[in-house]
Design a protein around this motif. Sequence first.
Motif, PDB file in Angstrom:
ATOM      1  N   LYS A   1       0.830  -1.198   0.000  1.00  0.00           N
ATOM      2  CA  LYS A   1       0.000   0.000   0.000  1.00  0.00           C
ATOM      3  C   LYS A   1       0.865   1.248   0.000  1.00  0.00           C
ATOM      4  CE  LYS A   1      -3.488   0.579   2.667  1.00  0.00           C
ATOM      5  NZ  LYS A   1      -4.412   0.651   3.825  1.00  0.00           N
ATOM      6  N   MET A   2       0.333   2.298  -0.597  1.00  0.00           N
ATOM      7  CA  MET A   2       0.999   3.589  -0.538  1.00  0.00           C
ATOM      8  C   MET A   2       0.745   4.222   0.830  1.00  0.00           C
ATOM      9  SD  MET A   2       0.734   6.728  -3.275  1.00  0.00           S
ATOM     10  CE  MET A   2      -0.944   7.256  -2.888  1.00  0.00           C
ATOM     11  N   ILE A   3       1.634   5.103   1.234  1.00  0.00           N
ATOM     12  CA  ILE A   3       1.434   5.942   2.410  1.00  0.00           C
ATOM     13  C   ILE A   3       1.268   7.370   1.920  1.00  0.00           C
ATOM     14  CG2 ILE A   3       2.430   6.814   4.557  1.00  0.00           C
ATOM     15  CD1 ILE A   3       4.105   4.214   4.674  1.00  0.00           C
ATOM     16  N   THR A   4       0.268   8.063   2.424  1.00  0.00           N
ATOM     17  CA  THR A   4       0.065   9.468   2.090  1.00  0.00           C
ATOM     18  C   THR A   4       0.258  10.301   3.346  1.00  0.00           C
ATOM     19  OG1 THR A   4      -1.509   8.974   0.312  1.00  0.00           O
ATOM     20  CG2 THR A   4      -1.575  11.185   1.246  1.00  0.00           C
ATOM     21  N   ILE A   5       1.107  11.316   3.262  1.00  0.00           N
ATOM     22  CA  ILE A   5       1.322  12.225   4.384  1.00  0.00           C
ATOM     23  C   ILE A   5       0.880  13.608   3.944  1.00  0.00           C
ATOM     24  CG2 ILE A   5       3.025  13.279   5.925  1.00  0.00           C
ATOM     25  CD1 ILE A   5       4.660  10.719   5.718  1.00  0.00           C
TER      26      ILE A   5
ATOM     27  N   THR B   1      -2.649   4.281   3.029  1.00  0.00           N
ATOM     28  CA  THR B   1      -2.773   4.679   4.431  1.00  0.00           C
ATOM     29  C   THR B   1      -2.527   6.184   4.476  1.00  0.00           C
ATOM     30  OG1 THR B   1      -2.026   2.551   5.318  1.00  0.00           O
ATOM     31  CG2 THR B   1      -1.759   4.489   6.737  1.00  0.00           C
ATOM     32  N   ILE B   2      -3.495   6.932   4.984  1.00  0.00           N
ATOM     33  CA  ILE B   2      -3.401   8.395   4.962  1.00  0.00           C
ATOM     34  C   ILE B   2      -3.100   8.919   6.362  1.00  0.00           C
ATOM     35  CG2 ILE B   2      -4.528  10.543   4.313  1.00  0.00           C
ATOM     36  CD1 ILE B   2      -6.430   8.912   2.558  1.00  0.00           C
ATOM     37  N   ILE B   3      -1.989   9.647   6.458  1.00  0.00           N
ATOM     38  CA  ILE B   3      -1.564  10.246   7.714  1.00  0.00           C
ATOM     39  C   ILE B   3      -1.687  11.762   7.608  1.00  0.00           C
ATOM     40  CG2 ILE B   3       0.333  10.502   9.378  1.00  0.00           C
ATOM     41  CD1 ILE B   3      -0.647   7.600   9.096  1.00  0.00           C
TER      42      ILE B   3
ATOM     43  N   TYR C   1       0.481   1.923   9.574  1.00  0.00           N
ATOM     44  CA  TYR C   1       0.649   1.330   8.242  1.00  0.00           C
ATOM     45  C   TYR C   1       0.641  -0.199   8.332  1.00  0.00           C
ATOM     46  CZ  TYR C   1       2.879   0.313   3.721  1.00  0.00           C
ATOM     47  OH  TYR C   1       3.176  -0.173   2.474  1.00  0.00           O
ATOM     48  N   LYS C   2       1.369  -0.735   9.305  1.00  0.00           N
ATOM     49  CA  LYS C   2       1.424  -2.188   9.473  1.00  0.00           C
ATOM     50  C   LYS C   2       0.047  -2.764   9.742  1.00  0.00           C
ATOM     51  CE  LYS C   2       3.544  -5.859  12.247  1.00  0.00           C
ATOM     52  NZ  LYS C   2       4.461  -6.174  13.379  1.00  0.00           N
ATOM     53  N   LYS C   3      -0.705  -2.104  10.605  1.00  0.00           N
ATOM     54  CA  LYS C   3      -2.046  -2.586  10.945  1.00  0.00           C
ATOM     55  C   LYS C   3      -2.955  -2.580   9.723  1.00  0.00           C
ATOM     56  CE  LYS C   3      -5.865  -1.821  14.176  1.00  0.00           C
ATOM     57  NZ  LYS C   3      -6.355  -1.009  15.321  1.00  0.00           N
ATOM     58  N   GLU C   4      -2.894  -1.482   8.928  1.00  0.00           N
ATOM     59  CA  GLU C   4      -3.759  -1.415   7.746  1.00  0.00           C
ATOM     60  C   GLU C   4      -3.343  -2.420   6.684  1.00  0.00           C
ATOM     61  OE1 GLU C   4      -4.643   2.387   6.087  1.00  0.00           O
ATOM     62  OE2 GLU C   4      -5.967   2.878   7.760  1.00  0.00           O
ATOM     63  N   CYS C   5      -2.044  -2.646   6.559  1.00  0.00           N
ATOM     64  CA  CYS C   5      -1.582  -3.639   5.596  1.00  0.00           C
ATOM     65  C   CYS C   5      -2.017  -5.046   5.998  1.00  0.00           C
ATOM     66  CB  CYS C   5      -0.052  -3.591   5.475  1.00  0.00           C
ATOM     67  SG  CYS C   5       0.568  -2.184   4.521  1.00  0.00           S
ATOM     68  N   GLU C   6      -1.984  -5.339   7.282  1.00  0.00           N
ATOM     69  CA  GLU C   6      -2.429  -6.649   7.767  1.00  0.00           C
ATOM     70  C   GLU C   6      -3.894  -6.863   7.463  1.00  0.00           C
ATOM     71  OE1 GLU C   6      -1.334  -6.391  11.848  1.00  0.00           O
ATOM     72  OE2 GLU C   6       0.658  -7.258  11.543  1.00  0.00           O
ATOM     73  N   VAL C   7      -4.704  -5.802   7.672  1.00  0.00           N
ATOM     74  CA  VAL C   7      -6.141  -5.895   7.415  1.00  0.00           C
ATOM     75  C   VAL C   7      -6.409  -6.127   5.935  1.00  0.00           C
ATOM     76  CG1 VAL C   7      -8.299  -4.596   7.417  1.00  0.00           C
ATOM     77  CG2 VAL C   7      -6.802  -4.522   9.421  1.00  0.00           C
ATOM     78  N   SER C   8      -5.637  -5.431   5.079  1.00  0.00           N
ATOM     79  CA  SER C   8      -5.881  -5.546   3.640  1.00  0.00           C
ATOM     80  C   SER C   8      -5.110  -6.703   3.010  1.00  0.00           C
ATOM     81  CB  SER C   8      -5.473  -4.244   2.936  1.00  0.00           C
ATOM     82  OG  SER C   8      -4.083  -4.032   3.067  1.00  0.00           O
ATOM     83  N   GLY C   9      -4.267  -7.378   3.813  1.00  0.00           N
ATOM     84  CA  GLY C   9      -3.500  -8.497   3.296  1.00  0.00           C
ATOM     85  C   GLY C   9      -2.338  -8.082   2.410  1.00  0.00           C
ATOM     86  N   LYS C  10      -1.831  -6.843   2.602  1.00  0.00           N
ATOM     87  CA  LYS C  10      -0.753  -6.338   1.744  1.00  0.00           C
ATOM     88  C   LYS C  10       0.505  -6.038   2.546  1.00  0.00           C
ATOM     89  CE  LYS C  10      -3.468  -4.599  -2.078  1.00  0.00           C
ATOM     90  NZ  LYS C  10      -3.640  -3.519  -3.054  1.00  0.00           N
ATOM     91  N   LEU C  11       0.704  -6.756   3.616  1.00  0.00           N
ATOM     92  CA  LEU C  11       1.937  -6.581   4.395  1.00  0.00           C
ATOM     93  C   LEU C  11       3.072  -7.271   3.694  1.00  0.00           C
ATOM     94  CD1 LEU C  11       3.074  -5.474   7.072  1.00  0.00           C
ATOM     95  CD2 LEU C  11       2.671  -7.724   8.060  1.00  0.00           C
ATOM     96  N   GLN C  12       4.238  -6.602   3.663  1.00  0.00           N
ATOM     97  CA  GLN C  12       5.403  -7.203   2.999  1.00  0.00           C
ATOM     98  C   GLN C  12       5.819  -8.472   3.724  1.00  0.00           C
ATOM     99  OE1 GLN C  12       8.199  -3.810   2.842  1.00  0.00           O
ATOM    100  NE2 GLN C  12       8.408  -4.301   0.696  1.00  0.00           N
TER     101      GLN C  12
END
Length: 318
Positions: free
Chosen positions: A3-7, A191-193, A307-318
């Motif tokens: 996933k991308m991260i947006t700041i 993930t938007i910060i 970011y880690k939590k959102e990636c885990e939820v979406s199944g896109k954790l490295q």
Amino acid sequence: MCKMITILGPTASGKTTLAAMLAAELGAEIISADSRQVYRRMDIGTGKDLADYIVGGKIIPYHLIDIVEPGTKYNLFEYQKDFIAAYNDIAERKKIPILCGGTGLYIEAVLNGYNLVPVPEDKELRHSLSCKSIDELKDILISLKNENGSNMHNTTDVDTVKRAIRAIEIENYYKEHPELSARKAEKIESTIIGIDINRDERRRKITERLKQRLENGMIYEVKSLLDEGINPVDLIYYGLEYKYVTEYLIGKLTYETMFRSLEIAIHQFSKRQMTWFRGMERRGFKIHWISADMSLKDKVECVKAIYKKECEVSGKLQ
């Protein structure tokens, strides 16, 4: 694909410093979301702060900075095209893209998958609007936005007559071609910060930074652009620092009036940025707000955890 991260956040909130440090830890690359940092030799006024992209002696790769010449009219359509190219390039190399900036329109356009088309000039429309004031133009723009149900413009990017006329031109084109406004590209999962900085601190930092930029050669930067033949009207089009410093250099404003007017304009701009970001939340974007008062290290760790939590939820954790 990760996933991308947006700041995102208002001007002077410390977005770039956080993005660069985060990119250093994640091996990520930064895509700028700033409507004016695309211009070469417009460095101080746009706040590029390229030194921030050096972390621990290592240069953090960045994209969509210094890609067009001053005097040109870079627009949202071109940004979306350039963003997709940069995003795909980073994705192909299995790196994490970090979108960082304060131009809410650009951020929302790429996240929401607006599928834009180039809008041609309408000379007749431009002529009919040429005698109207900025306030009259904004009223016309608001009316068109309401008719179109559009989020494509707010007053953040229409602080000059030329920008307002162009925004009306675009909205009018989509009104006349409703089949185009309905087209969508693929949304970008991110993930938007958001960096939350209180009003008083934001105002203090804006004023302090403006003084530093003037001391560090911002007036000379604008003068150099004028000396190389760029039309003052084109620099005024870019708004904020380039508008007011140009007007000072061509004798329309005194230094004191320039400083005071520019300071007020930047404060107003930062307020409009926050209005846009809050609007994004109402339009369904989840923004994780973190305090600007946190240490840089704590901010990085906080973003990594979100970011880690959102990636885990979406199944896109490295």
